[in-house]
Motif scaffolding. Sequence first.
Motif, short mmCIF file in Angstrom:
data_model
loop_
_atom_site.label_atom_id
_atom_site.label_comp_id
_atom_site.label_asym_id
_atom_site.label_seq_id
_atom_site.Cartn_x
_atom_site.Cartn_y
_atom_site.Cartn_z
N PHE A 111 0.86 -1.18 0.00
CA PHE A 111 0.00 0.00 0.00
C PHE A 111 0.90 1.23 0.00
N PRO A 112 0.60 2.24 -0.82
CA PRO A 112 1.49 3.41 -0.92
C PRO A 112 1.47 4.28 0.33
N THR A 113 2.57 4.97 0.54
CA THR A 113 2.67 5.90 1.66
C THR A 113 2.59 7.33 1.12
N LEU A 114 2.21 8.24 2.00
CA LEU A 114 2.19 9.66 1.65
C LEU A 114 3.60 10.23 1.70
N LYS A 115 3.76 11.47 1.32
CA LYS A 115 5.08 12.11 1.37
C LYS A 115 5.66 12.10 2.77
N THR A 116 4.80 12.10 3.77
CA THR A 116 5.23 12.09 5.17
C THR A 116 5.70 10.71 5.63
N GLY A 117 5.47 9.67 4.80
CA GLY A 117 5.82 8.31 5.18
C GLY A 117 4.67 7.56 5.83
#
Length: 119
Positions: free
Chosen positions: A4-10
């Motif tokens: 599952f992808p993470t946001l820019k913040t991780g």
Amino acid sequence: MSNFPTLKTGAVLQYPAQKEVRFATENVRFMDGSEQRFREYQTSLHRWMIRLELLDQGELQVLREFFRTQAGGADSFVFTDPWSGAAYANCTLEGGDMALQLVDEMKGNTSLTVRENRG
């Protein structure tokens, strides 16, 4: 298998977030009125309701591409529980569609539900 992808913040989600843990118990009632209960399966199932807000166009694009490569809810992926850090290898997205909204710059939003499956 993809993750599952993470946001820019991780992070994988934003708060407030919801998580459910489900157990299945079968209840058999006999003619004499007595009951017997047993588990349908050994472990619980997890479900995460993810609401994402204030996303930029790049984050929305990553989520759109992930949804596309998962064929909506058809393919499974690995989801890491943000509360426990445990990775669940057999998860799918609920629902067959995904609504993405970009209101303004850095103001995109969407919501997803991730479900752990028996496997």
